[in-house]
Design a protein around this motif. Sequence first.
Motif, PDB file in Angstrom:
ATOM      1  N   HIS A  78      14.667 -32.785 -34.190  1.00 25.98           N
ATOM      2  CA  HIS A  78      14.756 -33.091 -32.756  1.00 25.98           C
ATOM      3  C   HIS A  78      15.717 -32.162 -32.019  1.00 25.98           C
ATOM      4  CE1 HIS A  78      12.583 -36.757 -33.868  1.00 25.98           C
ATOM      5  NE2 HIS A  78      12.272 -36.842 -32.593  1.00 25.98           N
ATOM      6  N   THR A  79      16.802 -31.746 -32.653  1.00 22.26           N
ATOM      7  CA  THR A  79      17.684 -30.780 -31.990  1.00 22.26           C
ATOM      8  C   THR A  79      16.977 -29.440 -31.825  1.00 22.26           C
ATOM      9  OG1 THR A  79      18.691 -30.203 -34.126  1.00 22.26           O
ATOM     10  CG2 THR A  79      19.832 -31.856 -32.780  1.00 22.26           C
ATOM     11  N   GLY A  80      16.124 -29.081 -32.781  1.00 27.90           N
ATOM     12  CA  GLY A  80      15.339 -27.859 -32.644  1.00 27.90           C
ATOM     13  C   GLY A  80      14.386 -27.940 -31.460  1.00 27.90           C
ATOM     14  N   TRP A  81      13.737 -29.103 -31.289  1.00 29.13           N
ATOM     15  CA  TRP A  81      12.832 -29.271 -30.144  1.00 29.13           C
ATOM     16  C   TRP A  81      13.599 -29.231 -28.810  1.00 29.13           C
ATOM     17  CZ3 TRP A  81       9.988 -34.014 -32.677  1.00 29.13           C
ATOM     18  CH2 TRP A  81       9.103 -33.531 -33.649  1.00 29.13           C
ATOM     19  N   TYR A  82      14.782 -29.854 -28.813  1.00 33.35           N
ATOM     20  CA  TYR A  82      15.624 -29.819 -27.607  1.00 33.35           C
ATOM     21  C   TYR A  82      15.941 -28.379 -27.201  1.00 33.35           C
ATOM     22  CZ  TYR A  82      17.547 -34.213 -25.707  1.00 33.35           C
ATOM     23  OH  TYR A  82      17.740 -35.371 -25.018  1.00 33.35           O
ATOM     24  N   GLN A  83      16.387 -27.575 -28.185  1.00 31.22           N
ATOM     25  CA  GLN A  83      16.765 -26.196 -27.885  1.00 31.22           C
ATOM     26  C   GLN A  83      15.555 -25.383 -27.438  1.00 31.22           C
ATOM     27  OE1 GLN A  83      19.874 -24.620 -30.874  1.00 31.22           O
ATOM     28  NE2 GLN A  83      19.073 -26.459 -31.875  1.00 31.22           N
ATOM     29  N   ASN A  84      14.414 -25.622 -28.079  1.00 34.63           N
ATOM     30  CA  ASN A  84      13.193 -24.919 -27.677  1.00 34.63           C
ATOM     31  C   ASN A  84      12.857 -25.202 -26.219  1.00 34.63           C
ATOM     32  OD1 ASN A  84      10.041 -25.931 -27.390  1.00 34.63           O
ATOM     33  ND2 ASN A  84      10.247 -23.802 -28.080  1.00 34.63           N
ATOM     34  N   TRP A  85      12.938 -26.449 -25.834  1.00 33.34           N
ATOM     35  CA  TRP A  85      12.558 -26.837 -24.474  1.00 33.34           C
ATOM     36  C   TRP A  85      13.476 -26.187 -23.436  1.00 33.34           C
ATOM     37  CZ3 TRP A  85      14.970 -30.418 -20.922  1.00 33.34           C
ATOM     38  CH2 TRP A  85      14.161 -30.713 -19.816  1.00 33.34           C
ATOM     39  N   ILE A  86      14.804 -26.191 -23.709  1.00 27.28           N
ATOM     40  CA  ILE A  86      15.753 -25.630 -22.739  1.00 27.28           C
ATOM     41  C   ILE A  86      15.572 -24.109 -22.634  1.00 27.28           C
ATOM     42  CG2 ILE A  86      18.195 -25.251 -22.241  1.00 27.28           C
ATOM     43  CD1 ILE A  86      18.725 -27.956 -23.615  1.00 27.28           C
ATOM     44  N   TYR A  87      15.477 -23.442 -23.771  1.00 25.17           N
ATOM     45  CA  TYR A  87      15.311 -21.979 -23.727  1.00 25.17           C
ATOM     46  C   TYR A  87      14.009 -21.599 -23.024  1.00 25.17           C
ATOM     47  CZ  TYR A  87      19.277 -21.120 -26.852  1.00 25.17           C
ATOM     48  OH  TYR A  87      20.535 -21.024 -27.395  1.00 25.17           O
ATOM     49  N   ALA A  88      12.936 -22.392 -23.241  1.00 27.44           N
ATOM     50  CA  ALA A  88      11.675 -22.106 -22.562  1.00 27.44           C
ATOM     51  C   ALA A  88      11.799 -22.328 -21.062  1.00 27.44           C
ATOM     52  CB  ALA A  88      10.556 -22.978 -23.143  1.00 27.44           C
ATOM     53  N   GLN A  89      12.525 -23.385 -20.664  1.00 30.74           N
ATOM     54  CA  GLN A  89      12.753 -23.641 -19.245  1.00 30.74           C
ATOM     55  C   GLN A  89      13.516 -22.486 -18.600  1.00 30.74           C
ATOM     56  OE1 GLN A  89      11.251 -26.024 -17.462  1.00 30.74           O
ATOM     57  NE2 GLN A  89      12.446 -27.901 -17.615  1.00 30.74           N
ATOM     58  N   ARG A  90      14.374 -21.856 -19.375  1.00 29.48           N
ATOM     59  CA  ARG A  90      15.184 -20.755 -18.861  1.00 29.48           C
ATOM     60  C   ARG A  90      14.486 -19.402 -18.983  1.00 29.48           C
ATOM     61  NH1 ARG A  90      21.448 -22.008 -20.811  1.00 29.48           N
ATOM     62  NH2 ARG A  90      21.926 -23.390 -19.068  1.00 29.48           N
ATOM     63  N   GLY A  91      13.289 -19.412 -19.564  1.00 30.20           N
ATOM     64  CA  GLY A  91      12.570 -18.149 -19.722  1.00 30.20           C
ATOM     65  C   GLY A  91      13.082 -17.306 -20.868  1.00 30.20           C
ATOM     66  N   GLU A  92      13.899 -17.860 -21.742  1.00 31.68           N
ATOM     67  CA  GLU A  92      14.439 -17.128 -22.905  1.00 31.68           C
ATOM     68  C   GLU A  92      13.545 -17.444 -24.102  1.00 31.68           C
ATOM     69  OE1 GLU A  92      18.624 -17.982 -23.322  1.00 31.68           O
ATOM     70  OE2 GLU A  92      18.933 -17.948 -21.146  1.00 31.68           O
ATOM     71  N   PHE A  93      12.379 -16.796 -24.131  1.00 26.83           N
ATOM     72  CA  PHE A  93      11.349 -17.210 -25.076  1.00 26.83           C
ATOM     73  C   PHE A  93      11.635 -16.810 -26.514  1.00 26.83           C
ATOM     74  CE2 PHE A  93       9.127 -17.041 -20.935  1.00 26.83           C
ATOM     75  CZ  PHE A  93       8.775 -18.392 -20.863  1.00 26.83           C
ATOM     76  N   ASP A  94      12.345 -15.721 -26.722  1.00 23.51           N
ATOM     77  CA  ASP A  94      12.704 -15.353 -28.099  1.00 23.51           C
ATOM     78  C   ASP A  94      13.538 -16.461 -28.734  1.00 23.51           C
ATOM     79  OD1 ASP A  94      11.350 -13.002 -27.884  1.00 23.51           O
ATOM     80  OD2 ASP A  94      13.124 -11.782 -27.443  1.00 23.51           O
ATOM     81  N   GLN A  95      14.530 -16.943 -27.966  1.00 22.05           N
ATOM     82  CA  GLN A  95      15.371 -18.028 -28.469  1.00 22.05           C
ATOM     83  C   GLN A  95      14.564 -19.316 -28.629  1.00 22.05           C
ATOM     84  OE1 GLN A  95      18.500 -17.972 -29.507  1.00 22.05           O
ATOM     85  NE2 GLN A  95      18.706 -15.777 -29.066  1.00 22.05           N
ATOM     86  N   ALA A  96      13.620 -19.544 -27.708  1.00 23.90           N
ATOM     87  CA  ALA A  96      12.799 -20.753 -27.792  1.00 23.90           C
ATOM     88  C   ALA A  96      11.979 -20.766 -29.086  1.00 23.90           C
ATOM     89  CB  ALA A  96      11.879 -20.847 -26.581  1.00 23.90           C
ATOM     90  N   TRP A  97      11.371 -19.606 -29.434  1.00 20.94           N
ATOM     91  CA  TRP A  97      10.581 -19.547 -30.673  1.00 20.94           C
ATOM     92  C   TRP A  97      11.455 -19.598 -31.919  1.00 20.94           C
ATOM     93  CZ3 TRP A  97       5.889 -20.949 -30.661  1.00 20.94           C
ATOM     94  CH2 TRP A  97       5.060 -20.708 -29.574  1.00 20.94           C
TER      95      TRP A  97
END
Length: 827
Positions: A587-606
């Motif tokens: 769940h912490t991984g999903w949280y971080q993915n969602w925030i990075y994607a919202q910020r447009g930081e897709f490398d970090q999101a993946w």
Amino acid sequence: MLADVLVRAVETAVGAHLRKRDFDRRLRAATERAVDRFRDRHLSVDRELTLFLLDDAPVLDLPSVGEALRQLVLYPARSEDQASQDFAQVLRRFAPAVNEERVDRALQELVRCLRDELQHLPELQPSFALMYQQQQLEVLRATARPTSPSQSDRSSRHNLPHRTYHRLVGRATELELVLKRMRPEDRTWVVVIDGIGGVGKTSLALEAAYQLIDGDPGQRQFDAAIWVSAKQTLLTAHGINTRQPELAVLRDLFTVMGSVLGRGELIQMPFREQRAVIGELLSGDTRVLLVLDNLETVDDDEIAAFLRDLPQPTKAIVTSRHRLDVAYSLRLSGLPVDEAAQLIAAQADQRDLVLSQAEASALTRKTGGIPLAIVWSLSLMNLGHSVESVLRRLGSGHSDIAAFCFRESVRALEGTEALWVLAAIAMFEDPVDRTLLGRAAGLGEDVVARDDGIQTLIQLSLIDLRAGMFTLLPLTRTYVERLLDEQPDLRDRVRAAWLTTMLEVAAQYRLPDPSWRDLTRLRSLGPHLHVAYGWARDSGQVHHALALAGAVLADLDAVGRWDDLLATCAEVESYASSTAADDLVLHTGWYQNWIYAQRGEFDQAWLALDRVSHLPTTPEERLRHQVCCAQTCRREGRHKEAAAHLDQAQALVPDLTTPAASGLVAHLTFEAGKLARDLGDWDAAERAFRETSRVFDPEAVTRALADGETPTYDPEWAVRVLGNLGVVEHRRDNLASASALLQRAVDFTREHGSASNLATLLIRLADVQLDQGRVHEAAQTLGEATRLAGRLGMREEERAGERLTLKHRALGGAAAPEGGSGSTSTG
């Protein structure tokens, strides 16, 4: 011996009704200490006479000498000349060669030693209080200039002490309130100023009293002011000093009143006659103001009864650390920040001290704006202590100021449930509500014990109550924390109850799923959860920290602290990995993915998704992971890959078995609707959002909350449905419908939703308002949206805000907001 003579003489004076069983022993011990002190002091001054008095002659053992000494010790104003003559006459019988000057010097020293020891006996304190009052009045009479009758008419009679300040800083509102209550037309007859020690009760009462007796007879409110203090301790830079109180029983008050009002004969009257004369004085033409200082130290019910029955036109101002049920109560707390800064500047200037703005701010924060704490701190600095050492002392709980303010009040709580409540509130760094406080104190659902404890603490001025929330002043907190260090059993008991309570609260917000989570309450609980999480983490109780982590992450998301959320996610992921808590790692991984994607930081999101891609094992976890992948692809503009992930998620639906399956399917359908929205397929998008609303039903949520019931699902999911339906209506040029849907979603999110969802909704609403020609409203909406999006780092919303800003300018907006055109389909 002298001790025996004085014991018999003093016992006769105080009366059998005041004597306790051990009074003889304590009186004898005090007398012997006084004689030893006299020997030590006077032997070097007049060795011959000292030895003669104490060892070589039976002078001090004579009853006549004992009586003379008693008169000199207790009643100097009434009997000094005669008693001195009696003593000297007896002494000359045994030593005719001793001159009068030597006798007087020895007698004065002996009497001083006796007073220093005897005045600490409770049975004799009223007599000493009377003695000091008489001495003060004699000095006043001796120094007063004779006045003509006209001058006397213009001046008021009072025994008010000198002001200890050049100018009363702050308290203007409170002062005006006291003065208003003291006006003749106001029905209040007693104002009780209460609060912790050092908060400025005495200064406020003194300033009010001076203002009430100032002016010409036709202008001032009172003709006489009578000040009586029961204060037993004084705080100086050198420590806490004891002082002799002037008020112990009602008779002491009558005596002072008689002296100030010119009826000195009251001293000699029986109590019943005193009461009658006082009643006549107070109900006569002279308007009398009584000021009773530090009344909490007086244990005499007759004084409270006397205040309740004050005859008109007399009024009274009372100061007390304890709330009294007499009349109007005015509670003082620390000075506001600006007034505390003024006091610090004024006091520092008097002492030629220079404090930086940072040091002054730290002093305000550490003292909580308590005036005496500020003055005491600056006095220490004036004696050479560094600012750093004084601030450290304030935060230690071991300072004289903390002991002066709280020691006696807290001592009265020993063995009571009120002490549990006080210890529990120290666990909370932010204001806490009544229910949570009672549970954290270990009182469970025992609301009677909880409320009784809270009432006791309020009466003792130990806790602050504001808007239904309870908190401690900084000085109180440091003192209670020191107390808990000294009483580990109490500390461990209350901390266990507090931690259990916080774990129970956290269980409602464990993981980010569509089930009901009251985010409105979470906003008030969040600070407490952070403290509990930090304590568990720092104490090495990782299992408790992980149990609290889900709620902490939910709060950080709800209030929009995304930087802190990412840092905490990384921390929690590390702890969870070390303890094989795979569900929390996921769940912490999903949280971080969602925030990075919202910020447009897709490398970090993946990267966040890749780290946890091996963990989903159940069909529910695998479906949610596929939805996260689809969402990230959609935000990147990789629509075909997003659709493929949604197809994989759809294939898992038949395998779902949990009660939350309908919510997960609705989540999947909702993401499919957002993909259709981004592709411009408005009909498919609407169908998906309508289907989602059958589960995340905005109307059902609204009804449940209105009826005080618990919704089945988190209201924010229903709000997301409304917001996206608003986007569809906007694209179809149904502006009125779009505006209504989005405005409803915004209003709902302000109360029940998260900061990130609010930013997205405001961007969409501003776009509709611009198309409606509501340019001014759009500017305000867009300004709020871009500020939120900027704080959160929501790149897509920030770009949409920039476009809307250009659109706003093109429509003739007078002042472009921060951010903002074109159509928007954020989120």
